[in-house]
Write a protein that holds these residues in place. Structure first.
Motif, PDB file in Angstrom:
ATOM      1  N   ALA A   1       6.740  13.361 -12.736  1.00 52.23           N
ATOM      2  CA  ALA A   1       7.213  12.066 -12.237  1.00 52.23           C
ATOM      3  C   ALA A   1       6.565  10.983 -13.096  1.00 52.23           C
ATOM      4  O   ALA A   1       5.380  11.060 -13.416  1.00 52.23           O
ATOM      5  N   ARG A   2       7.342   9.995 -13.476  1.00 51.91           N
ATOM      6  CA  ARG A   2       6.833   8.948 -14.353  1.00 51.91           C
ATOM      7  C   ARG A   2       7.575   7.634 -14.088  1.00 51.91           C
ATOM      8  O   ARG A   2       8.718   7.640 -13.627  1.00 51.91           O
ATOM      9  N   LEU A   3       6.917   6.549 -14.386  1.00 54.82           N
ATOM     10  CA  LEU A   3       7.522   5.234 -14.253  1.00 54.82           C
ATOM     11  C   LEU A   3       8.359   4.924 -15.487  1.00 54.82           C
ATOM     12  O   LEU A   3       7.983   5.290 -16.601  1.00 54.82           O
ATOM     13  N   GLN A   4       9.472   4.238 -15.250  1.00 61.00           N
ATOM     14  CA  GLN A   4      10.340   3.819 -16.344  1.00 61.00           C
ATOM     15  C   GLN A   4      10.795   2.382 -16.115  1.00 61.00           C
ATOM     16  O   GLN A   4      10.670   1.861 -14.991  1.00 61.00           O
TER      17      GLN A   4
ATOM     18  N   ASP B   1       4.033  -4.698  -9.240  1.00 57.56           N
ATOM     19  CA  ASP B   1       2.854  -4.577 -10.109  1.00 57.56           C
ATOM     20  C   ASP B   1       1.993  -3.394  -9.684  1.00 57.56           C
ATOM     21  O   ASP B   1       0.881  -3.544  -9.181  1.00 57.56           O
ATOM     22  N   TYR B   2       2.517  -2.208  -9.944  1.00 54.97           N
ATOM     23  CA  TYR B   2       1.855  -0.976  -9.507  1.00 54.97           C
ATOM     24  C   TYR B   2       0.447  -0.846 -10.086  1.00 54.97           C
ATOM     25  O   TYR B   2      -0.513  -0.505  -9.368  1.00 54.97           O
TER      26      TYR B   2
ATOM     27  N   VAL C   1       0.842  -1.202   0.000  1.00 53.13           N
ATOM     28  CA  VAL C   1       0.000   0.000   0.000  1.00 53.13           C
ATOM     29  C   VAL C   1       0.879   1.255   0.000  1.00 53.13           C
ATOM     30  O   VAL C   1       0.603   2.222  -0.720  1.00 53.13           O
ATOM     31  N   PHE C   2       1.943   1.257   0.799  1.00 53.91           N
ATOM     32  CA  PHE C   2       2.835   2.410   0.858  1.00 53.91           C
ATOM     33  C   PHE C   2       3.439   2.705  -0.508  1.00 53.91           C
ATOM     34  O   PHE C   2       3.428   3.848  -0.980  1.00 53.91           O
TER      35      PHE C   2
ATOM     36  N   VAL D   1       3.841   6.203  -5.327  1.00 54.44           N
ATOM     37  CA  VAL D   1       3.924   6.419  -6.775  1.00 54.44           C
ATOM     38  C   VAL D   1       2.684   7.160  -7.273  1.00 54.44           C
ATOM     39  O   VAL D   1       2.780   8.099  -8.071  1.00 54.44           O
ATOM     40  N   HIS D   2       1.507   6.774  -6.811  1.00 52.54           N
ATOM     41  CA  HIS D   2       0.260   7.383  -7.276  1.00 52.54           C
ATOM     42  C   HIS D   2       0.238   8.873  -6.974  1.00 52.54           C
ATOM     43  O   HIS D   2      -0.150   9.689  -7.825  1.00 52.54           O
TER      44      HIS D   2
END
Length: 497
Positions: free
Chosen positions: A73-76, A87-88, A44-45, A50-51
């Protein structure tokens, strides 16, 4: 040299750090470890962190966001191809769409978040926009409790495990296991059925200790309760045996030599690779702690949690950050302990929850500070499942929390269906945290009346994740939280200055 490593291993770690440093020349990175003991809220943290960063959540204490210096901010793709990805997306769907809590951490997982920002320094702003890779490393806290095993032989492991099993607070849970140990002679001929019986009884005992009723934390070997693809392997099929400390070396072909060989295999093939490939490469660390679950279970659970947290911090490699040390010998320079599920209490009790956690980690904290690391403690909820209100009871105004209990939760004889929102007063934590730790030996089982009184006054329910509001344009707002921004500021705020 770190006591967990050999000279050869330190050389390997130095080479790995040099490789990491070389890739950081273009864009710097920080490796943030996220851990905690069972059901402390690691998944959850990470999902909420990230969210909120990706979706521009409300983070007033996180200076880069509050000062509008964080421009995105973005996922890479993550840098470690052999590590499973966190598994976001699935976890966000569970929280936001289904309003259920995602599955617990069962293995190491990784995620790379890249943050674009403007420096707070006039000089560095003139050099252009900054960029930081934040590599989030999620792993079960139980695996940390295995690291001290690297410095213990099988005889020491056996003696300590059996001493814990025979303690007053465990003897009832451990009695079936101790019965099996009692009938096994360490010097009998080795055989697989005996090893299987011993190991199964040992694992059942550890699972019983971890159950919510007892909520005990000192449960090494940590992989026994989450074996993954090693389930059934000889390296996970051993148990402590009862033999004198001065028994000398085990004879070849005996049950004891078999158990000892498998214990060493567990260290070589399970514990040491985790230390070398993941743990020894961390820069920052957050340890999530479910203090409320331990309080619910009683004084033995609280005392056991204190020991476990001391063991956890003893496994870290703390130290002051410097350019040279980050290249040659990586050290964790910031450690945050966070008491989770603060939303289960009214905000007037958050300082008390924080004080209890600070007392729990006080001995371990001193050691880390001595070695140059910064340590902080806070009460937080990565996802806030409740709201606050005031209710009247017999003419008295009481602080309450509002939320939707999970299906099957019970309170005062009522069972909830997962759809009905309720208001409840969860009780007050004691003002003096020492009342939960000091024991009066003249009392039955050494439990102070103050602990019994505090425990009787507290009642905690598990709530569903909140239903998120949407804007007039139909955009879903970010996950609400309590002090997630303070955690971010401590863990990475200085790297975005």
């Amino acid at each position: 040299m770190n006591p967990l490593t050999t000279l050869t291993e330190e050389s390997r770690l130095t080479l790995a750090n040099l490789a990491d440093a070389a890739t950081d020349l273009a864009v710097p990175s920080v490796r943030l470890g996220v851990t905690g003991l069972a059901r402390s809220g690691k998944t959850v943290f990470l999902t909420a962190l990230v969210h909120n960063l990706v979706h521009g959540g409300r983070l007033p204490v996180f200076s880069a966001a509050a000062g509008h210096r964080m421009t995105g901010a973005r996922l890479q793709p993550q840098p470690d191809d052999a590590v499973p990805r966190f598994d976001y997306e699935a976890h966000v769907r569970a929280l936001v769409d289904d309003r259920v809590w995602p599955d617990s951490t069962r293995q190491v997982a990784e995620l790379r978040l890249t943050i674009d920002y403007e420096s707070a320094s006039y000089f560095y702003r003139k050099l252009g926009p900054g960029r930081l890779h934040v590599d989030l490393i999620d792993y079960p806290g139980e695996w940390l409790l295995d690291l001290p095993l690297l410095n213990k032989d099988y005889a020491t492991f056996s003696a300590e495990a059996l001493q814990r099993a025979r303690a007053t607070n465990r003897i009832e849970i451990a009695s079936p296991f101790l019965e099996v140990v009692g009938k096994m002679s360490p010097d009998t001929e080795e055989n697989e059925p005996a090893a299987q019986e011993l190991s199964a009884a040992f694992k059942s005992y550890l699972a019983g200790c971890r159950a919510d009723t007892h909520a005990l934390s000192m449960l090494p070997p940590g992989r026994f309760l989450m074996p993954g693809d090693l389930d059934g392997s000889p390296a996970l099929t051993f148990a402590p045996l009862d033999f004198p400390a001065d028994a000398g070396a085990a004879r070849t072909g005996t049950l004891r030599s078999m158990m000892e060989r498998r214990y060493e295999a567990y260290k070589a093939h399970v514990v040491r690779p985790f230390f070398r490939n993941h743990f020894a490469r961390l820069d920052r660390q957050i340890v999530l702690v479910d203090v409320l679950n331990a309080l619910n279970a009683g004084p033995d659970a609280v005392a056991d949690l204190e020991v476990a947290l001391s063991e956890v911090l003893g496994a870290f490699r703390p130290g002051k950050r410097s350019w040279l040390s980050s290249i040659l010998t990586r050290r964790i320079d910031r450690i945050l302990f966070a008491a989770t599920k603060a939303d289960h209490l009214h905000s007037s009790d958050h300082d008390r929850l924080e004080a209890i956690l600070k007392r729990l980690v006080s001995r371990a904290e001193e050691k880390a500070r001595f070695k140059g690391a910064e340590v902080d403690v806070l009460a937080m909820a990565a996802v806030r499942a409740t709201r606050e209100a005031t209710v009247k009871h017999r003419g008295e105004a009481l602080p309450a929390i509002l939320g939707t209990p999970l299906p099957g939760e019970r309170l005062n004889g009522d069972t909830y269906d997962g759809r009905t929102e309720i208001a409840m007063f969860p009780g007050d934590l004691p003002q003096d945290p020492e009342s939960l730790f000091d024991k009066d030996e003249s009392l039955h089982e050494g439990v102070r009346p103050s602990f019994q009184s505090a425990q009787a006054d507290l009642q905690f329910l598990r709530f569903r994740p909140p239903e998120l509001d949407t804007t007039a344009e139909g955009l879903t707002l970010s996950l609400p939280h309590i002090r997630l921004d303070r955690a971010l500021e401590f863990l990475i705020g200085d790297r975005l200055a």
